[in-house]
Motif scaffolding. Structure first.
Motif, PDB file in Angstrom:
ATOM      1  N   MET A   1     -44.277  11.793  11.545  1.00 22.80           N
ATOM      2  CA  MET A   1     -43.282  11.405  12.292  1.00 22.80           C
ATOM      3  C   MET A   1     -42.842  10.607  12.002  1.00 22.80           C
ATOM      4  O   MET A   1     -41.428   9.829  11.751  1.00 22.80           O
ATOM      5  N   ALA A   2     -43.590   9.494  10.448  1.00 23.89           N
ATOM      6  CA  ALA A   2     -42.846   8.386   9.910  1.00 23.89           C
ATOM      7  C   ALA A   2     -41.102   8.636   9.271  1.00 23.89           C
ATOM      8  O   ALA A   2     -40.407   8.133   9.208  1.00 23.89           O
ATOM      9  N   CYS A   3     -40.665  10.652   9.253  1.00 22.26           N
ATOM     10  CA  CYS A   3     -39.813  10.902   8.355  1.00 22.26           C
ATOM     11  C   CYS A   3     -38.746  10.078   9.171  1.00 22.26           C
ATOM     12  O   CYS A   3     -37.909  10.708   9.524  1.00 22.26           O
ATOM     13  N   ILE A   4     -39.332  10.627  10.975  1.00 15.46           N
ATOM     14  CA  ILE A   4     -38.327  10.837  12.196  1.00 15.46           C
ATOM     15  C   ILE A   4     -38.022   9.427  12.225  1.00 15.46           C
ATOM     16  O   ILE A   4     -37.126   9.490  12.538  1.00 15.46           O
ATOM     17  N   GLY A   5     -38.234   8.357  12.022  1.00 21.62           N
ATOM     18  CA  GLY A   5     -38.677   7.371  12.262  1.00 21.62           C
ATOM     19  C   GLY A   5     -38.464   6.533  13.535  1.00 21.62           C
ATOM     20  O   GLY A   5     -38.899   7.175  14.487  1.00 21.62           O
TER      21      GLY A   5
END
Length: 102
Positions: A95-99
């Motif tokens: 989810m952090a990669c999606i931002g």
């Protein structure tokens, strides 16, 4: 901090929580978010516990003094995330990669 601890912990005398409050204040600088999270951290780590035999909260001042506090709320939350199950950690990383594009 002492009045909050006294109310939450429910000791019989305000002076019983003074040293704990002093330690927490020095470790957090009085930042309300850090105070709250640090107390939860103490509970989660077993450094603050309720004795059913003696019927009151206990802690070891020397152990608390030796505990390092996190420099900011983000570091504290990151450390708490390490206690999450591995699959939840993996999901959070993705989810952090999606931002903010969600």
């Amino acid at each position: 901090i002492n009045k909050m601890l006294f109310a939450v912990i429910g000791m019989s005398d305000l002076s019983e929580t003074e040293l704990l409050a002093d330690i927490i204040y020095r470790k957090t600088g009085g930042n309300a978010l850090l105070v709250n999270q640090f107390v939860k951290y103490l509970w989660d780590d077993g450094l603050l516990w309720f004795s059913f035999r003696q019927k009151y909260w206990q802690w070891d001042n020397r152990t608390l003094e030796s505990k390092s506090i996190f420099n900011n709320a983000a570091e504290l939350i990151f450390q708490k995330m390490l206690f999450l199950p591995t699959d939840i950690q993996l999901m959070l990383k993705k989810m952090a990669c999606i931002g903010s594009q969600c």
